[in-house]
Structure formats: structure tokens, C-alpha cells
Design a protein around this motif. Structure first.
Motif, PDB file in Angstrom:
ATOM      1  N   ASP A 359     -71.136  58.924 -49.828  1.00  9.79           N
ATOM      2  CA  ASP A 359     -71.539  59.335 -51.174  1.00  9.79           C
ATOM      3  C   ASP A 359     -72.104  58.140 -51.945  1.00  9.79           C
ATOM      4  O   ASP A 359     -71.975  56.985 -51.536  1.00  9.79           O
ATOM      5  N   LYS A 362     -72.645  55.957 -57.744  1.00 10.46           N
ATOM      6  CA  LYS A 362     -72.384  56.708 -58.981  1.00 10.46           C
ATOM      7  C   LYS A 362     -71.213  57.669 -58.818  1.00 10.46           C
ATOM      8  O   LYS A 362     -70.277  57.681 -59.630  1.00 10.46           O
ATOM      9  N   ASN A 363     -71.243  58.460 -57.767  1.00 12.10           N
ATOM     10  CA  ASN A 363     -70.189  59.463 -57.577  1.00 12.10           C
ATOM     11  C   ASN A 363     -68.844  58.819 -57.261  1.00 12.10           C
ATOM     12  O   ASN A 363     -67.797  59.328 -57.675  1.00 12.10           O
ATOM     13  N   ASN A 364     -68.854  57.704 -56.553  1.00  9.86           N
ATOM     14  CA  ASN A 364     -67.596  57.014 -56.250  1.00  9.86           C
ATOM     15  C   ASN A 364     -66.991  56.417 -57.512  1.00  9.86           C
ATOM     16  O   ASN A 364     -65.775  56.467 -57.718  1.00  9.86           O
ATOM     17  N   LEU A 367     -65.319  59.177 -59.785  1.00 13.03           N
ATOM     18  CA  LEU A 367     -64.497  60.180 -59.114  1.00 13.03           C
ATOM     19  C   LEU A 367     -63.071  60.288 -59.656  1.00 13.03           C
ATOM     20  O   LEU A 367     -62.502  61.375 -59.724  1.00 13.03           O
ATOM     21  N   LEU A 370     -63.036  62.467 -63.659  1.00 21.32           N
ATOM     22  CA  LEU A 370     -64.151  63.376 -63.939  1.00 21.32           C
ATOM     23  C   LEU A 370     -64.015  64.035 -65.310  1.00 21.32           C
ATOM     24  O   LEU A 370     -65.009  64.415 -65.924  1.00 21.32           O
ATOM     25  N   GLU A 384     -72.472  60.683 -67.187  1.00 25.46           N
ATOM     26  CA  GLU A 384     -72.118  60.123 -65.880  1.00 25.46           C
ATOM     27  C   GLU A 384     -72.974  58.899 -65.568  1.00 25.46           C
ATOM     28  O   GLU A 384     -72.471  57.862 -65.115  1.00 25.46           O
ATOM     29  N   THR A 388     -71.651  55.040 -65.333  1.00 28.13           N
ATOM     30  CA  THR A 388     -71.914  54.309 -64.082  1.00 28.13           C
ATOM     31  C   THR A 388     -72.616  52.984 -64.353  1.00 28.13           C
ATOM     32  O   THR A 388     -72.240  51.946 -63.810  1.00 28.13           O
TER      33      THR A 388
END
Length: 510
Positions: A359, A362-364, A367, A370, A384, A388
Motif C-alpha cells: 500500500d 499515504k494509506n499507511n 491507517l 482513520l 487525508e 500525510t
């Protein structure tokens, strides 16, 4: 006659958005131990993957000359056929298979398609003897320790008639005794004429065993040095690695220590696979605001088991004891409850438990919290991105873009992503389990600065580390652990490596 066994000339390698190698040169003499040194992301592992055919000919620029011949390795099998064998940092062993099966996997001792098990066991026994292992070849890999698994990997390399052995961070996960045994084995191989290339961040180890070294920085060769002809110091190597001198490896402490933030009382945990065995026995400890508490212990002492059992009972069974935060009893029986009570845990294995490697950065990073970037369960994508960018700047994460897959970052930057993820959860107490394992001295310094800044904000840190200088350099108080029990508590001013080791082994009792 030239003693050069390997010459890599003007090697360049590009990944999407990243130039990992930029005209790297490397020359290695026959029968020497050659150290390859550099910060995480300097290109060391990539260079060795080019050499071993993991990155095949055609995917890089430059030339490889081995034993005087120009080589174009199309895969790892073609390099192994020439006697070049690489042992990666993540061991490539199958836990459910036996030692013998792992050693000859892909190279089965067979006649007309039928495996000759007697021959396999006999040859495995001989190979294990060469690496100093006296264990049953039919034992499963999962039944032996990490140090023994490392030796099995070397035995596997010997089965392929290795002449040039590449070891990527071979001692990163080993205790001092296993590390010493491995280095002794490399010296023995050197006496037999084998050539080794050793990648490691443990500078003292490299200086004690290497004949020469090459320093990489930002994908380029900085310098090559002979330890036989020159007096090389750690400070010289560090300057070459990071481009500057690190006069003080551990930043000065500025934070004021406040009231008790976390208290663990009578914490006991049973082994999940053997309920008759206690992994932790009536552990008591406190952590105050702005304080870094060290947990020192040998491998198997129960350090990680303590951290994981506190954080949502992620380890163990029949867990007893209480956790207090700011004087109030709290519920940490699940990970969600631990997080909601202000606890965070950075695992010693960032790739397995800390990150989703496939992944994006950004998503890590977002996480673990959220809710902070959501509205009625719907992600606010603009927020988001904003969060980040702020975390990337705050943690000084080197990434070409927010969408970069985390697996393509260096180890040090991956570790900063893990820390950033938990900072986004806004914890009060951070449990850091081997936070600098497998990262270079420059990245370590940045992690240390982050730890210091957290304590200045009043955060509390519980630090687990196998490196005693790190414990002594960062911690205000230190607890020693042996066989699941607290054996000592020392303030930093009263502690040194010898005293810690004495308590860690309980030799003071004898």
C-alpha cells in the motif's frame, strides 16, 4: 596476476520515480571479506541484487566482471551456477519443512525423479558440521532459533559450491553470542579461500572482520578503503555514509520528567503454546511523563512478550495484572481499547506487523486513526492528503510522492512511516520495540531526535533494544529482564554495559 575476483563498473538502476544506483563501482579481491556500507536507501541491497541476478541483465546499466569474464546474469540460478550466492536479510526458509528439505530445495538429491533421502540426510549432516551445527537434519525450521536458521542458510549456500558469498545484514536479528559465532565462521571460510561481501550497519563488527570496505551514498560510490593499509575509524565511516560528522549520536535531553503516566502491576503471562510455562512473572514497572524507560534483556527474556501483551493482549494467554494510566485503572484487553486509552506499539518487525508494504505511504500513515480524517464514516480525501504531507515533513520521510508503495522505501524511511502512523493516533505512551533495528546510523539519529521531541511534548516512551549503548544513550531509567522477571532497575547515571549485563544474566546472584 590480478587478485580481483569481482568488478562492477558504472552500475545504474532506476525504479519508478527513484534512481537507486547511479554509476556505482565496486571491486573485490579473491579471498577477502569486503564490507559494503551506507545509509538505508544508499543502494547496497540493490547493487547486490544486480550482482546475483535478482535484477536481471537488461534492467540495469553497467558491466559485471567475475573472474575476469563479463557476466550477464538473467536470474538468480545463473549467478548461483557461477558460485555467487546471496543470503537476504529476510531468510528464505520454509518453517514447516525440515532443515534437510530447505537446504536442498530446488536442488533435490534425486535419481530418475526420486529423492534419495539417505543421501540428502547424509549430505545435510556434513554441511551442518561445516557451519558448526549439531542438530537433527530432520528438525523443522520453526523448531530452531534465528541464529541457527542463519547458519542453515549458510549451509544451503555451501551446498551450491559457493565461492562468493553475499550476506545482507546477517547479524541484524542475532544476539551477541550468535553474531560472534557467525563472524567466526566467516573468518574460517576466509582461511579456506572463500570471498565474502558483508552488508551491515554494525560498524564495530565490520571493522573487526573486514579486509576492505566500500561506502555508498545516495546510489553512488563515495570511497573504497583498505583496512589492511589504512587506519579506519568509525567516525571516518560515518562521515562518508552521511556526508557529515555526527559528533553526538544521542541528542541532548531537554524534556522535564513529570508524574507517573503508566504503571504496570503484577503482570503475568503464560506461553500460548505451553500453558505450564510462564513467559512473564509478576512484572512491575512505571513510566513517567517525558521519560524514556529502557527494557534490557537477552533474547528470550520476555521483552517483546511484555510489550505485545500490554498492547491489547496481542501475545499470551491467561494474562493477569493491572495497567494504570494517570493513576486510573484502564482496559487494554483489545488493541482498539489500548489505542483508545492512549497506547501505541511499534513492532520489532515493521514489515510483518507495522506496515502494509503493497500500500501507499499515504494509506499507511493514516491507517491507525482513520476517524481523524473521516466524517460520518466517509474519508475526507483532502484532509487525508493534508495530514500525510504534514507527517512526511515532520518525520522527514524521503519519498518521491504520497502514493509511493511503502515496500520501495528504504528501511529507515519505512521505520519513520511506522512511527508517523502511530503519532497520527496521538498516543500518550509509545512502546518502541527495536525501533532502530536494521537501519543505518544517520536514520538512527533521526529516530533518536523524534524520540527526544516526543518526550519534550510530555509523551512517555517504553524502549526495548538489544543494543546496550542505545539503551544507555537514550533512557532515563532502565529495567532489566531475565526469564520473564524484572531483575533490576537503574537510573542512567548508575548504569553501564557491564552492570546491565550482570542483571540481565542474573550473574550477580552467583
Amino acid at each position: 596476476m590480478s587478485r580481483t575476483i569481482l568488478k562492477m563498473a558504472h552500475i545504474s538502476k532506476v525504479f519508478p520515480g527513484v534512481k537507486a544506483l547511479d554509476g556505482v563501482d565496486l571491486e573485490v579481491e579473491k579471498g577477502e571479506i569486503h564490507a559494503l556500507i551506507g545509509e538505508n536507501g544508499a543502494g547496497k541491497s540493490t547493487l547486490m541484487k544486480v550482482l546475483s541476478g535478482v535484477h536481471p541483465f537488461g534492467t540495469y546499466e553497467g558491466d559485471i566482471f567475475y573472474k575476469g569474464e563479463r557476466c550477464e546474469f538473467k536470474d538468480i540460478n545463473s549467478s548461483e551456477a557461477r558460485g555467487i550466492v546471496i543470503i537476504h536479510q529476510e531468510l528464505a526458509l520454509i518453517p514447516e519443512m525440515s532443515i534437510a528439505e530447505n537446504i536442498f530445495l530446488g536442488n533435490e538429491q534425486a535419481t530418475k525423479g526420486l529423492i534419495n533421502w539417505s543421501d540428502t540426510i547424509l549430505k545435510t549432516t556434513e554441511l551442518l558440521k561445516k557451519v558448526g551445527l549439531k542438530i537433527d537434519p530432520q528438525m523443522k525450521i520453526k523448531q530452531i532459533g534465528i541464529g541457527q536458521q542463519q547458519l542453515v542458510e549458510i549451509a544451503k549456500a555451501l551446498s551450491k559450491n559457493v565461492q562468493l558469498l553475499i550476506l545482507d545484514e546477517p547479524t541484524a536479528s542475532l544476539n551477541e553470542e550468535d553474531s560472534a559465532n557467525l563472524l567466526r565462521l566467516l573468518r574460517e571460510f576466509k582461511q579456506l579461500g572463500m570471498t565474502s561481501i558483508l552488508i551491515s550497519h554494525k560498524l564495530k563488527e565490520l571493522l573487526s572482520i573486514s579486509d576492505s570496505l566500500t561506502i555508498l551514498r545516495d546510489g553512488q560510490t563515495v570511497q573504497s578503503l583498505s583496512l589492511k593499509r589504512e587506519n579506519i575509524s568509525e567516525a571516518m565511516i560515518i562521515k562518508g555514509m552521511v556526508g557529515r560528522e555526527l559528533d553526538q549520536l544521542y541528542p541532548e535531553k531537554q524534556a522535564e520528567i513529570g508524574e507517573t503516566a503508566l504503571e504496570i502491576k503484577n503482570w503475568s503471562v503464560d506461553d500460548p503454546d505451553n500453558p505450564e510455562r510462564k513467559r512473564l512473572d509478576r512484572v512491575n514497572l512505571t513510566v513517567r511523563k517525558g521519560e524514556v524507560i529502557g527494557i534490557a534483556g537477552l533474547m528470550g527474556a520476555g521483552r517483546t512478550e511484555l510489550a505485545m501483551s500490554i498492547f491489547g493482549r496481542s501475545y499470551g494467554r491467561n494474562i493477569r495484572g493491572d495497567v494504570y494510566k494517570n493513576g486510573k485503572l484502564i482496559d487494554v484487553s483489545t488493541v482498539d481499547k489500548a489505542i483508545s486509552n492512549g497506547l501505541a506499539y511499534v513492532s520489532e518487525d515493521r514489515k510483518e506487523f507495522g506496515l502494509i508494504l503493497m500500500d501507499s505511504v499515504k494509506n499507511n500513515l493514516t491507517l491507525a486513526n482513520l476517524k481523524a480524517i473521516s466524517h460520518y464514516g466517509v474519508l475526507n480525501l483532502n484532509k487525508e492528503v493534508e495530514v500525510t504531507k504534514r507527517l512526511i515533513k515532520k518525520m522527514n520521510i524521503k519519498t518521491p510522492n504520497l502514493g509511493q508503495k511503502t515496500e520501495h522505501l528504504s528501511g529507515g524511511n519505512q521505520q519513520k512511516v511506522v512511527l508517523g502512523k502511530w503519532l497520527h493516533a496521538e498516543p500518550d505512551v509509545l512502546i518502541l520495540d527495536e525501533p532502530t533495528r536494521g537501519i543505518d546510523v544517520g536514520a538512527k539519529f533521526e529516530i533518536y531526535k523524534i524520540i527526544r521531541s516526543l518526550t519534550e511534548q510530555g509523551k512517555s516512551i517504553l524502549l526495548i533494544s538489544s543494543e546496550l549503548p542505545e539503551i544507555l544513550g537514550l533512557c532515563d531509567r532502565i529495567y532489566t529482564l531475565n526469564e520473564g522477571r524484572i531483575t533490576g532497575e537503574l537510573v542512567r547515571q548508575d548504569a553501564d554495559q557491564e552492570k546491565l549485563m550482570m542483571y540481565m544474566t542474573e550473574s550477580w546472584r552467583s
